[in-house]
Design a protein around this motif. Sequence first.
Motif, PDB file in Angstrom:
ATOM      1  N   THR A 455       0.810  -1.194  -0.078  1.00  0.00           N
ATOM      2  CA  THR A 455       0.000   0.042   0.127  1.00  0.00           C
ATOM      3  C   THR A 455       0.742   1.267  -0.012  1.00  0.00           C
ATOM      4  OG1 THR A 455      -0.048  -0.019   2.446  1.00  0.00           O
ATOM      5  CG2 THR A 455      -1.742  -1.021   1.443  1.00  0.00           C
ATOM      6  N   PHE A 460      -6.124   2.169  -1.741  1.00  0.00           N
ATOM      7  CA  PHE A 460      -6.608   1.792  -0.250  1.00  0.00           C
ATOM      8  C   PHE A 460      -5.405   1.706   0.708  1.00  0.00           C
ATOM      9  CE2 PHE A 460     -10.169  -0.702  -2.528  1.00  0.00           C
ATOM     10  CZ  PHE A 460     -11.059   0.164  -2.134  1.00  0.00           C
ATOM     11  N   LYS A 471     -13.907   0.899  -4.498  1.00  0.00           N
ATOM     12  CA  LYS A 471     -13.639   2.249  -3.893  1.00  0.00           C
ATOM     13  C   LYS A 471     -14.955   2.914  -3.456  1.00  0.00           C
ATOM     14  CE  LYS A 471     -13.928   4.597  -8.438  1.00  0.00           C
ATOM     15  NZ  LYS A 471     -12.952   5.229  -9.279  1.00  0.00           N
ATOM     16  N   ASN A 487      -7.939  -2.352  -7.833  1.00  0.00           N
ATOM     17  CA  ASN A 487      -7.445  -2.423  -6.553  1.00  0.00           C
ATOM     18  C   ASN A 487      -6.837  -3.553  -5.992  1.00  0.00           C
ATOM     19  OD1 ASN A 487      -8.013   0.319  -5.659  1.00  0.00           O
ATOM     20  ND2 ASN A 487      -9.961  -0.176  -6.162  1.00  0.00           N
ATOM     21  N   ASN A 541     -10.083   5.734  -1.827  1.00  0.00           N
ATOM     22  CA  ASN A 541      -8.818   5.157  -2.365  1.00  0.00           C
ATOM     23  C   ASN A 541      -8.150   6.235  -3.109  1.00  0.00           C
ATOM     24  OD1 ASN A 541      -9.753   5.322  -5.053  1.00  0.00           O
ATOM     25  ND2 ASN A 541      -9.201   3.295  -5.364  1.00  0.00           N
TER      26      ASN A 541
END
Lengths: 704, 100
Positions: A455, A460, A471, A487, A541
């Motif tokens: 990340t 996210f 999201k 994602n 996100n």
Amino acid sequence: MQRVDLFPTHEYGGYKLRAGRPYPFGATVVGNAVNFSIYSRYATDCTLVLFHNHDKTPFLEIPFFKEFRLGNVFSMMVFDLDYENIEYGYRMDGPFAPRQGHRFDKTKILMDPYAKLIAGRDVWGKEPDWINNYQYRSRVVFDDFDWENDLPLETPVNDLVIYEMHVRNFTCGDKAGVKHPGTFAGIAEKIPYLKELGVNCIELMPIHEFDEFENSRPAPDGHTLYNAWGYSNVGFFAPKAAYASTGKYSMQVDELKNLIKKLHAEGIEVILDVVFNHTAEGNENGPYISYRGIDNKTYYMLTQDGYYFNFSGCGNTLNCNNPNVRDMIVDSLRYWVTDYHVDGFRFDLAAILGRDQNGYPMANPPLLESLAHDPILGKTKLIAEAWDAGGLYQVGSFPSWGRWAEWNGKFRDAVRRFVKGDEHVLDDVKERITGSADLYASANRGIKASVNFVTAHDGFTMMDLVSYDGKHNEANGEGNRDGDDNNNSWNCGWEGESTDIGTNFLRHKQIKNFISILMTSQGIPMVLSGDEIGNTQFGNNNAYCQDNEISWLDWKNLEKNADIFNYFQKIIKFRRQHKALRYEYHLGHSDWRNLGMPDFSWHGVKAWQPWNTYNNLTQAFMLNGRYADSDGKPDDFIYVAMNMHWEMHGFELPQLPDGLKWHVFANTAMAAPQDIVEPGYEILIDNQWEVLVEARSIMILVGK
Amino acid sequence: MSTKVYKTGERLDSSNAATEQPKILAILDGGDNVVIDLSGCNYVSSAGLRVLLYSYKVAAPKGLKVSLAGVSSEIRDVMEMTGFDKFFEFYATAEEACKE
């Protein structure tokens, strides 16, 4: 001895002057004078504009006399200025001919591109006086900070554990427990926390001066949306004033330097996220801040008819491979290293830095080569975000000269897919765990070129990665159209926050799986600030505009998710204790030193049979600590069994050399505190032949 | 070696740094410790902080002490955030500083 070249030769408006020194650019205190120097290739005239602090109208405008110009540089010394109490700017005269790339306008007062202190946005969120015709105001800096014996730490890059953070988000939230939330001083107060977590490097999201009010607007629910992340530079030499609690006194330079000095004293490096791909001036409809009015054609990549190329996605593109702009970038980076003792840089959308003046990618971009070989940056970490918004994707191929590391976006994607149970990613994830030899084994780059992460600020948070399938960016005011749709996330059965014990246990376990892979992979691990306490952005996100509870770390989570923090802390410590996890160059996957076993080996549910997997989701690896000896003392063997399958499986253990036994360090399937132990206190297992690894779980063993 | 008190005015900034600094240095030149009494001071700018630190830098190699007295909590706070605090001992009053 007194210098003989510091006598005034001219006078204007009651101030004594003489021809200045063209170099260095910017405003420099020389004796009892300030030397002002600025270049413009196409300007015909230049005027220095002086204000008393915060005044709307200047108290004096001094034209640069003809004899104060050398080549394309205007320079002048002004004597006996009370420089602590003045702000300065420039008026530039020249052609206004947009089709030829020129946008001179002498009615505009322009900030010095080399301003080392910038006033005008001194207190975060304080509505500016929009009527003021000089918004971002250059000031003369006190640059004589007492560093004592501090220097950049020069920690070997492969030993770093990077913690990516945002100055405000880190300490603005509930229960942050600091006296100066949202500031450099606030971070300094949190140094004991960073030490406790065990990271040895913080990467600060942009701290160059930017305007949080750029494109600010009301959100659907009425709160204000800001340019909160600051990926939009006003200046390249000045720290963001409003990130300093002392910004209202113009002491942001000292406050930031003090933070860096204190971090260094605790062994923590500082990497700056720098944005040299565009400026806050936007496209042809944007404001005049500095560059556009000083030398538009020099500073920006322009189309043939004078419009702005937009490889940054932000309206304009800095003309990075123009020789003058290139010099400015080098000057800026050198300045942050020499004056701020910064340890490294992460270059936002760095692929742009390799484009020529017409936007085409170059094979050997001179800017990147200069930085790779620069003497002052000789030990400085250089990390590229190796793509741009114009479609150039250079992960693995960023021109490096053996010096540049990259954010390894492929690590993020592969590990996310593997942990969520994607059956088609095993070969890819094996490359990533071993330092992405497919990307970095050539050109003398090595494992140290790979900054691994699951990340980062884009996308996210880790908690949201396991809590949301999609999201939820409605609060950004764009109908949830902004932000990445790709994602590779999985909500563990319920979209959003859950009260279900099983769901939450699985989410915590998945987070521990992610951090286990990240910390046992070869490469430089980077952790997103807040992931260690299970921070959520409630599914947002792309929280670049959210200066509120969406982005701020909620420190109540430190207690609520104490098991996650404990796991992070111990596995970071584990990584830092085991050299076998921190190689600089790629491993041979063979026993090339005849030590009895390969340096690195893959295993399936049967030892030495990596092909023996369930749905490509069961895989283990072993590091032979004898290859990672330091001072003649070998490291332990490390065995990591990853079962991302949805059923429990037994993993047959490779047999250790005589005298060594397998011990358990971590098992993500266990409830805390049985999930992980203090490194060095691993628990001997009875069955030395096989371990049972629960569904979607990882076990880490130590052979010693 | 004795200790002398130097009391500043309401401000210590670029408007008076050039005149205040030599007075403090003169005490150090005389071989005495200095207590800079800031009890009447409500603003210390960047230039003012440098007056204090410069005094310390001159004093230290001579084995002399520069102490600060009567520093307001706001100024103390600024000094802590900018790292200028670490060079000094702080006292509530000049008398207390002199006793030390």
